[in-house]
Scaffold this motif. Structure first.
Motif, PDB file in Angstrom:
ATOM      1  N   LEU A   1       1.087  -7.874 -27.020  1.00  0.00           N
ATOM      2  CA  LEU A   1       1.587  -6.954 -27.980  1.00  0.00           C
ATOM      3  C   LEU A   1       0.711  -6.512 -28.385  1.00  0.00           C
ATOM      4  N   TYR A   2       0.414  -5.210 -28.672  1.00  0.00           N
ATOM      5  CA  TYR A   2      -0.174  -4.300 -28.385  1.00  0.00           C
ATOM      6  C   TYR A   2       0.257  -3.085 -30.024  1.00  0.00           C
ATOM      7  N   PRO A   3      -0.187  -3.532 -31.369  1.00  0.00           N
ATOM      8  CA  PRO A   3       0.082  -3.576 -32.594  1.00  0.00           C
ATOM      9  C   PRO A   3      -0.293  -1.322 -32.471  1.00  0.00           C
ATOM     10  N   GLN A   4       0.703  -0.946 -32.895  1.00  0.00           N
ATOM     11  CA  GLN A   4       0.433   0.689 -33.311  1.00  0.00           C
ATOM     12  C   GLN A   4       0.045   1.206 -34.033  1.00  0.00           C
TER      13      GLN A   4
ATOM     14  N   GLY B   1      -5.764  -5.856 -33.405  1.00  0.00           N
ATOM     15  CA  GLY B   1      -5.912  -6.161 -32.138  1.00  0.00           C
ATOM     16  C   GLY B   1      -4.708  -6.881 -31.388  1.00  0.00           C
ATOM     17  N   PRO B   2      -4.829  -7.045 -29.998  1.00  0.00           N
ATOM     18  CA  PRO B   2      -3.863  -7.716 -29.276  1.00  0.00           C
ATOM     19  C   PRO B   2      -3.557  -8.966 -29.012  1.00  0.00           C
ATOM     20  N   LEU B   3      -1.925  -9.570 -29.096  1.00  0.00           N
ATOM     21  CA  LEU B   3      -1.421 -10.416 -29.097  1.00  0.00           C
ATOM     22  C   LEU B   3      -1.627 -11.151 -27.711  1.00  0.00           C
ATOM     23  N   ARG B   4      -1.496 -11.995 -27.484  1.00  0.00           N
ATOM     24  CA  ARG B   4      -0.932 -12.479 -25.728  1.00  0.00           C
ATOM     25  C   ARG B   4      -0.137 -13.972 -26.514  1.00  0.00           C
ATOM     26  N   ILE B   5       0.665 -14.304 -25.784  1.00  0.00           N
ATOM     27  CA  ILE B   5       1.240 -15.730 -25.616  1.00  0.00           C
ATOM     28  C   ILE B   5       1.244 -15.967 -24.169  1.00  0.00           C
ATOM     29  N   VAL B   6       0.776 -17.000 -24.093  1.00  0.00           N
ATOM     30  CA  VAL B   6       0.688 -17.337 -22.939  1.00  0.00           C
ATOM     31  C   VAL B   6       1.351 -18.815 -22.932  1.00  0.00           C
ATOM     32  N   PHE B   7       2.046 -18.964 -21.382  1.00  0.00           N
ATOM     33  CA  PHE B   7       3.028 -19.629 -20.514  1.00  0.00           C
ATOM     34  C   PHE B   7       2.495 -20.061 -19.922  1.00  0.00           C
ATOM     35  N   THR B   8       2.217 -21.221 -19.646  1.00  0.00           N
ATOM     36  CA  THR B   8       1.498 -21.412 -18.359  1.00  0.00           C
ATOM     37  C   THR B   8       2.713 -22.811 -17.495  1.00  0.00           C
ATOM     38  N   GLU B   9       2.451 -22.594 -16.944  1.00  0.00           N
ATOM     39  CA  GLU B   9       3.378 -24.072 -15.929  1.00  0.00           C
ATOM     40  C   GLU B   9       3.032 -25.044 -16.245  1.00  0.00           C
ATOM     41  N   GLY B  10       4.121 -26.092 -16.347  1.00  0.00           N
ATOM     42  CA  GLY B  10       3.470 -27.276 -16.755  1.00  0.00           C
ATOM     43  C   GLY B  10       4.685 -28.729 -16.118  1.00  0.00           C
ATOM     44  N   PRO B  11       4.570 -29.634 -16.291  1.00  0.00           N
ATOM     45  CA  PRO B  11       5.249 -30.740 -15.986  1.00  0.00           C
ATOM     46  C   PRO B  11       6.891 -30.413 -17.670  1.00  0.00           C
ATOM     47  N   ASP B  12       7.718 -30.671 -16.526  1.00  0.00           N
ATOM     48  CA  ASP B  12       9.094 -30.440 -17.316  1.00  0.00           C
ATOM     49  C   ASP B  12       8.537 -28.699 -17.812  1.00  0.00           C
ATOM     50  N   ARG B  13       8.315 -28.035 -17.222  1.00  0.00           N
ATOM     51  CA  ARG B  13       8.796 -26.615 -17.842  1.00  0.00           C
ATOM     52  C   ARG B  13       9.096 -25.926 -16.853  1.00  0.00           C
ATOM     53  N   TYR B  14       9.405 -24.853 -16.781  1.00  0.00           N
ATOM     54  CA  TYR B  14       9.199 -23.467 -15.522  1.00  0.00           C
ATOM     55  C   TYR B  14       8.234 -22.514 -16.081  1.00  0.00           C
ATOM     56  N   VAL B  15       8.126 -21.161 -14.940  1.00  0.00           N
ATOM     57  CA  VAL B  15       7.227 -20.576 -15.018  1.00  0.00           C
ATOM     58  C   VAL B  15       7.279 -19.713 -13.734  1.00  0.00           C
TER      59      VAL B  15
ATOM     60  N   ARG C   1      -8.866  -7.224 -35.455  1.00  0.00           N
ATOM     61  CA  ARG C   1      -9.724  -6.389 -34.889  1.00  0.00           C
ATOM     62  C   ARG C   1      -9.424  -7.453 -33.766  1.00  0.00           C
ATOM     63  N   ARG C   2      -9.275  -8.423 -33.396  1.00  0.00           N
ATOM     64  CA  ARG C   2      -9.983  -9.386 -31.713  1.00  0.00           C
ATOM     65  C   ARG C   2      -8.570  -9.891 -31.314  1.00  0.00           C
ATOM     66  N   ALA C   3      -8.691  -9.711 -29.606  1.00  0.00           N
ATOM     67  CA  ALA C   3      -8.083  -9.917 -29.519  1.00  0.00           C
ATOM     68  C   ALA C   3      -7.465 -11.554 -29.957  1.00  0.00           C
ATOM     69  N   VAL C   4      -6.426 -12.432 -29.986  1.00  0.00           N
ATOM     70  CA  VAL C   4      -5.693 -13.842 -30.340  1.00  0.00           C
ATOM     71  C   VAL C   4      -5.110 -13.871 -29.010  1.00  0.00           C
ATOM     72  N   GLU C   5      -5.346 -14.989 -28.502  1.00  0.00           N
ATOM     73  CA  GLU C   5      -4.328 -15.864 -27.498  1.00  0.00           C
ATOM     74  C   GLU C   5      -3.847 -17.044 -27.453  1.00  0.00           C
ATOM     75  N   ILE C   6      -1.849 -17.358 -28.014  1.00  0.00           N
ATOM     76  CA  ILE C   6      -1.326 -18.432 -28.161  1.00  0.00           C
ATOM     77  C   ILE C   6      -0.785 -18.687 -27.055  1.00  0.00           C
ATOM     78  N   ASP C   7      -0.977 -20.306 -27.125  1.00  0.00           N
ATOM     79  CA  ASP C   7      -0.036 -21.048 -25.965  1.00  0.00           C
ATOM     80  C   ASP C   7       1.309 -21.019 -26.616  1.00  0.00           C
ATOM     81  N   GLY C   8       1.891 -19.927 -25.466  1.00  0.00           N
ATOM     82  CA  GLY C   8       3.539 -19.894 -26.096  1.00  0.00           C
ATOM     83  C   GLY C   8       4.757 -21.337 -25.890  1.00  0.00           C
ATOM     84  N   TRP C   9       4.262 -22.279 -25.544  1.00  0.00           N
ATOM     85  CA  TRP C   9       5.143 -23.148 -25.343  1.00  0.00           C
ATOM     86  C   TRP C   9       4.930 -23.779 -27.193  1.00  0.00           C
ATOM     87  N   SER C  10       3.844 -23.632 -27.833  1.00  0.00           N
ATOM     88  CA  SER C  10       3.733 -24.237 -29.478  1.00  0.00           C
ATOM     89  C   SER C  10       4.966 -23.037 -29.765  1.00  0.00           C
TER      90      SER C  10
END
Length: 127
Positions: A31-34, A40-54, A98-107
């Protein structure tokens, strides 16, 4: 999308990491604030793992993420994106940074899925 008086643009990207049988899928919602440069952009990341689907497509839809037996969202739906943005904000993310932030989407997934289900209610999506 407009949230709390601020406009956002968003992108969704599917990627792979690893090689061979160790390869895993990842969905990144950014997401990019306008206006541009106002935060700074917010990156919400979902990585495949046990009992999770991507999935990367068939038989599940593009943008679907979730727990095998639990909450799920489609990251192409504006309501799902808004619910994730609200959950990230509730956890302390500030769009003015001002900086990009990355968050684990599973949280954020269960909170966002519950908010989405509440907004949809028994009669379907709010108009």
């Amino acid at each position: 999308m407009i949230a709390d008086g601020r406009a956002y643009l968003w992108t969704l990207r599917h990627s792979h990491s690893g090689a061979g049988s160790g390869r895993s899928c990842c969905e990144t919602l950014t997401l990019y604030p306008q206006p541009a440069g106002s935060g700074g952009p917010l990156r919400i990341v979902f990585t495949e793992g046990p009992d999770r689907y991507v999935p990367g497509g068939a038989p599940l839809g593009s943008g679907d993420v979730g727990y095998v037996r639990g909450a799920s969202l489609n990251l192409h739906e504006p309501g799902a994106v808004r619910a994730l943005l609200d959950a990230a904000s509730a956890c302390g993310w500030q769009p003015e940074g001002r900086r990009a932030v990355e968050i684990d989407g599973w949280s954020l997934l269960e909170t966002a899925a519950a908010a989405r289900a509440e907004a949809n209610g028994p009669a379907g999506p709010e108009k």
